[in-house]
Structure formats: structure tokens, C-alpha cells
Design a protein around this motif. Structure first.
Motif, PDB file in Angstrom:
ATOM      1  N   LEU A  10       0.817  -1.210   0.000  1.00 26.11           N
ATOM      2  CA  LEU A  10       0.000   0.000   0.000  1.00 26.11           C
ATOM      3  C   LEU A  10       0.850   1.259   0.000  1.00 26.11           C
ATOM      4  N   ILE A  11       1.891   1.287   0.824  1.00 21.30           N
ATOM      5  CA  ILE A  11       2.708   2.499   0.939  1.00 21.30           C
ATOM      6  C   ILE A  11       3.954   2.416   0.061  1.00 21.30           C
ATOM      7  N   GLU A  12       4.003   1.394  -0.815  1.00 23.16           N
ATOM      8  CA  GLU A  12       5.122   1.202  -1.745  1.00 23.16           C
ATOM      9  C   GLU A  12       6.453   1.069  -1.017  1.00 23.16           C
ATOM     10  N   ALA A  13       6.445   0.311   0.055  1.00 24.00           N
ATOM     11  CA  ALA A  13       7.664  -0.004   0.787  1.00 24.00           C
ATOM     12  C   ALA A  13       8.123  -1.405   0.399  1.00 24.00           C
ATOM     13  N   SER A  14       9.428  -1.612   0.374  1.00 25.88           N
ATOM     14  CA  SER A  14       9.954  -2.938   0.062  1.00 25.88           C
ATOM     15  C   SER A  14      10.000  -3.773   1.345  1.00 25.88           C
ATOM     16  N   LEU A  15       9.756  -5.061   1.203  1.00 28.43           N
ATOM     17  CA  LEU A  15       9.737  -5.980   2.338  1.00 28.43           C
ATOM     18  C   LEU A  15      10.727  -7.105   2.090  1.00 28.43           C
ATOM     19  N   ARG A  16      11.585  -7.339   3.071  1.00 31.26           N
ATOM     20  CA  ARG A  16      12.521  -8.462   2.987  1.00 31.26           C
ATOM     21  C   ARG A  16      12.443  -9.263   4.279  1.00 31.26           C
ATOM     22  N   ILE A  17      12.238 -10.559   4.142  1.00 30.47           N
ATOM     23  CA  ILE A  17      12.162 -11.452   5.302  1.00 30.47           C
ATOM     24  C   ILE A  17      13.237 -12.521   5.145  1.00 30.47           C
ATOM     25  N   GLU A  18      14.104 -12.603   6.126  1.00 32.41           N
ATOM     26  CA  GLU A  18      15.163 -13.610   6.139  1.00 32.41           C
ATOM     27  C   GLU A  18      14.986 -14.486   7.372  1.00 32.41           C
ATOM     28  N   SER A  19      14.915 -15.787   7.163  1.00 30.09           N
ATOM     29  CA  SER A  19      14.712 -16.699   8.281  1.00 30.09           C
ATOM     30  C   SER A  19      15.322 -18.059   7.965  1.00 30.09           C
ATOM     31  N   VAL A  20      15.867 -18.676   8.988  1.00 28.14           N
ATOM     32  CA  VAL A  20      16.424 -20.025   8.892  1.00 28.14           C
ATOM     33  C   VAL A  20      15.893 -20.811  10.082  1.00 28.14           C
ATOM     34  N   GLY A  34      15.537 -22.580  13.300  1.00 31.74           N
ATOM     35  CA  GLY A  34      16.441 -22.693  14.437  1.00 31.74           C
ATOM     36  C   GLY A  34      17.376 -21.523  14.617  1.00 31.74           C
ATOM     37  N   ARG A  35      17.334 -20.536  13.695  1.00 32.46           N
ATOM     38  CA  ARG A  35      18.292 -19.433  13.784  1.00 32.46           C
ATOM     39  C   ARG A  35      17.630 -18.060  13.720  1.00 32.46           C
ATOM     40  N   GLY A  36      16.343 -17.996  13.973  1.00 34.04           N
ATOM     41  CA  GLY A  36      15.673 -16.714  14.084  1.00 34.04           C
ATOM     42  C   GLY A  36      15.189 -16.134  12.775  1.00 34.04           C
ATOM     43  N   THR A  37      14.593 -14.961  12.890  1.00 31.44           N
ATOM     44  CA  THR A  37      13.971 -14.287  11.754  1.00 31.44           C
ATOM     45  C   THR A  37      14.314 -12.806  11.786  1.00 31.44           C
ATOM     46  N   THR A  38      14.560 -12.250  10.625  1.00 32.54           N
ATOM     47  CA  THR A  38      14.768 -10.804  10.483  1.00 32.54           C
ATOM     48  C   THR A  38      13.815 -10.273   9.426  1.00 32.54           C
ATOM     49  N   LEU A  39      13.080  -9.240   9.779  1.00 32.12           N
ATOM     50  CA  LEU A  39      12.150  -8.599   8.871  1.00 32.12           C
ATOM     51  C   LEU A  39      12.588  -7.149   8.670  1.00 32.12           C
ATOM     52  N   LEU A  40      12.714  -6.729   7.423  1.00 28.35           N
ATOM     53  CA  LEU A  40      13.136  -5.369   7.099  1.00 28.35           C
ATOM     54  C   LEU A  40      12.142  -4.736   6.145  1.00 28.35           C
ATOM     55  N   VAL A  41      11.704  -3.531   6.495  1.00 26.67           N
ATOM     56  CA  VAL A  41      10.789  -2.762   5.653  1.00 26.67           C
ATOM     57  C   VAL A  41      11.464  -1.445   5.323  1.00 26.67           C
ATOM     58  N   GLU A  42      11.591  -1.169   4.043  1.00 26.72           N
ATOM     59  CA  GLU A  42      12.250   0.081   3.606  1.00 26.72           C
ATOM     60  C   GLU A  42      11.239   0.953   2.892  1.00 26.72           C
TER      61      GLU A  42
END
Length: 386
Positions: free
Chosen positions: A363-373, A375-383
């Protein structure tokens, strides 16, 4: 000069090419013709509008066929003024269609000079290669304007939609606060009073009967349920609408969100990292609201599902963008299994958190990146570009 140079060819160049006294380049929007370029220039050029289909220039724009006039006297007073014609003066004219994609007529090249030197077919042949390139340029500019208009309208509608969503959340939150929480607080008070009354009856009768004990136990249970419902309703109100976001902005709202999440559970350690040197002002209200909801959903996912010991919510400025991050050291997942963002748990329960985040980012034209493995956690980044 080659036809490829027509991309940069202006009215003055065309006048020189045709040995004309003047050239007007008209652009068409399908209804009217307006001047995109002219030579010699005139301060009133922007005011001229010729209807498509009327007059010589309008007919060329309609039927797409070039016209040569040995002697012409335009009736539009402003048009005559731009051609620098005296009253009753005539002029030789040449009007050539400017074609864009799929042979669509997007404008007209109109040249004029003295009636003593009328235009001929060779002039049409000389200018047509350049007219084709200029037509493509005008069409590209028209498409670009249309894209910008649609984008502006889309942005306006998105702002209205997000503002409407937040307004509805605010209304529901206020209704719950003024109605349900007040009723639950009153219920808890009356249950406490009833418990006290039962205790007084037991004391007055100088005996405790099983019936009175059961009554007191039921009253205690009912009061605990009322308190639980009250607290859950308060939590729902906080989730529905953030007064801090309205009053103090995004960073303060995120701080409040982290404090609430930390107080509401005993597992994960949650912290907020904000770049102190970052200028985070200037974020549009609708974008700030969307980022807050994204952070709210991401934090809820990390707390409820990740089984993490540590969750870090961050916000910083990178160049001309705001970057919101949520990282945890929890159990993680395989992104391939949740590419649809609507994965099913083993018990069949659907979670729409990632889907909701992706939709808000779109909706706001932001990029979304989700990195997860796993047993090793998750990182979510919105730019979000500003």
C-alpha cells in the motif's frame, strides 16, 4: 540532420529546416490541442486551445492526413495573434500529423510562411521523418503524465484508505473504552460488593454454610473473569489505536508498543533501537500509521510464535528511506513454506500476520525483505522511500 535527431528537434529547428516564418507544435489529449512548443515564442502560447475536429489543425488531428494551404486566414483571434497576422492578412500553412504508438495521432506540426512561398509535397516529405520521432516523444510525455496522474490519484486514495482505517479503529477503541470497559469495571465493583454482602451474611448468622461458601466462590470467580475481560479489552483498545502515535509521533509510539509488549509477557526480552542521529520527522501521517501497524504485527509474531529469548525492534534512516526492522533469535521458519504468507499450523490455525505486513508494505510502496532459517531466528526489514 538525421531523423534520429528529431528526438531533440524543437520548433525553431523545424522552422529552419522548412525555411518557415514560424512553427507551432500542438499536443493532443484527444479532446483539445495545446501548444507544446512554438517559434517564435509568444507569452500567450499556453492559453491557446483548439478543439480536435474543428478548424484545419483540428481536422488534421482527427483524420491524420497532412494538409497544405496556399492561403489561409485562421478565425481564432488568439491563433492569429500567435501567427502575428494583421487583420485580413492570409498565410500559407502546412499541417502534418504527429503520430505516436500504433499510429495514434498525438499532435500536429503546423508551419506557416508567406503566401508568396506556399508549401509543397516535398516539404511534407522532408518533415515527416522528424514528425514521426516528435510524435513518439509527445506520446511518451503524454503517457508519463497519465502515469503520474494515476500515481497521484492512487497515493491520494491510499492516504484516504489508511486514514479511514485509523479513524474506524479510533472510533471502535473509544466505543470500547466508553462502553464495554466502563460496564466491566462496574460489574467488577458490583461483584465485589456482592461478595462483601455474602461475607456479612455469613458473619451475621455466625456460621458458614456450604451454600454461602459456594456463593462466595462463584462471586470470586466471576470477579476474576470480569477483571480478565477488562484487562483484555484494555489491551485490545491499545492495539486498535495509539494515542501516542497521534500526539508524539512514530518513535514514541514504537517505544510505547515495546513497553506494552514487554509488560504483557514473561518470555522474550524486547528492546527498541533508534538511531539518535537519524532525522525521522517528515514521515507522512498515513505512512507512519502503516509502519506502526507493521511493527505491531511483526512484534506480535515474534512474541507469540518465534519462542525467542530476544527481540529487537529498530527504526533508522538510510539515505532517503526509513528502514523498520524486527529481528529475533527464535525458532525461525522456512520462507519457501510461507511464501504465500498464509501458512497453516499443525492444528489447522491460519495466521495472516506476514500477509498483512506484505499488504501494508504494498500500500505504501515499501519494500519488504524477510530472512529466516529454521532454528536461527527471523529478520524482517521494511524500507520506505520518502
Amino acid at each position: 540532420m538525421s531523423p534520429a535527431a528529431g528526438a531533440a528537434l524543437g520548433a525553431e529547428d523545424l522552422a529552419r529546416l522548412l525555411d518557415a516564418e514560424g512553427v507551432l507544435l500542438f499536443a493532443s489529449d484527444g479532446q483539445d490541442l495545446t501548444i507544446a512548443d512554438m517559434w517564435p515564442t509568444h507569452p500567450s502560447a499556453g492559453s491557446l486551445r483548439l478543439p480536435v475536429g474543428f478548424g484545419v489543425t483540428g481536422l488534421v488531428a482527427r483524420n491524420g492526413s497532412p494538409v497544405l494551404l496556399v492561403e489561409d486566414s485562421p478565425r481564432n483571434a488568439l491563433h492569429r495573434q500567435l501567427l502575428r497576422l494583421e487583420p485580413h492578412q492570409t498565410v500559407a500553412r502546412m499541417c502534418v500529423p504527429l503520430r505516436g504508438l500504433e499510429e495514434c495521432v498525438v499532435g500536429v506540426l503546423a508551419a506557416h510562411r508567406s503566401t508568396e512561398r506556399p508549401f509543397v509535397e516535398d516539404d511534407v516529405a522532408r518533415v515527416e521523418p522528424y514528425a514521426s520521432v516528435i510524435g513518439l516523444r509527445l506520446h511518451a510525455e503524454r503517457l508519463w503524465r497519465a502515469v503520474n496522474q494515476h500515481r497521484t490519484e492512487r497515493d491520494r486514495l491510499i492516504k484516504q484508505a489508511i486514514s479511514a482505517q485509523e479513524a474506524e479503529r479510533r472510533r471502535i477503541a473509544f466505543d470500547l473504552h466508553d462502553g464495554v470497559t466502563t460496564a466491566l469495571a462496574s460489574m467488577s465493583f458490583h461483584l465485589s460488593a456482592a461478595d462483601l454482602t455474602v461475607s456479612e451474611l455469613a458473619a451475621a448468622s455466625d456460621m458458614t454454610t456450604p451454600v454461602l461458601e459456594r456463593a462466595r466462590a462463584e462471586l470470586v470467580s466471576a470477579r476474576e473473569l470480569a477483571d480478565l475481560a477488562y484487562n483484555q479489552t484494555r489491551a485490545a483498545i491499545s492495539g486498535l489505536h495509539s494515542l501516542v502515535l497521534d500526539d508524539l509521533g512514530l518513535v514514541a509510539a514504537l517505544e510505547s508498543l515495546v513497553q506494552t509488549a514487554t509488560a504483557g509477557q514473561d518470555g522474550s526480552a524486547i528492546e527498541l533501537l533508534v538511531d539518535p542521529a537519524a532525522a525521522l520527522d517528515g514521515i507522512p501521517d498515513h505512512a507512519a500509521a502503516a509502519l506502526y501497524r507493521i511493527a505491531q504485527e511483526a512484534l506480535a509474531n515474534a512474541v507469540k510464535h518465534a519462542e525467542a529469548d530476544r527481540v529487537v525492534l529498530s527504526v533508522r534512516r538510510v539515505g532517503d528511506s526509513i528502514v523498520l526492522g524486527c529481528a529475533d533469535d527464535g525458532k525461525g521458519f522456512d520462507p519457501a513454506d510461507r511464501r504465500t504468507a498464509r501458512a497453516l499450523d499443525a492444528d489447522g490455525t491460519q495466521h495472516f500476520g506476514l500477509s498483512s505486513i506484505a499488504e501494508r508494505c504494498a500500500l505504501i510502496e515499501a519494500s519488504l525483505r524477510i530472512e529466516s532459517v529454521p532454528g536461527r531466528g527471523t529478520t524482517l526489514l521494511v524500507e520506505l522511500p520518502l
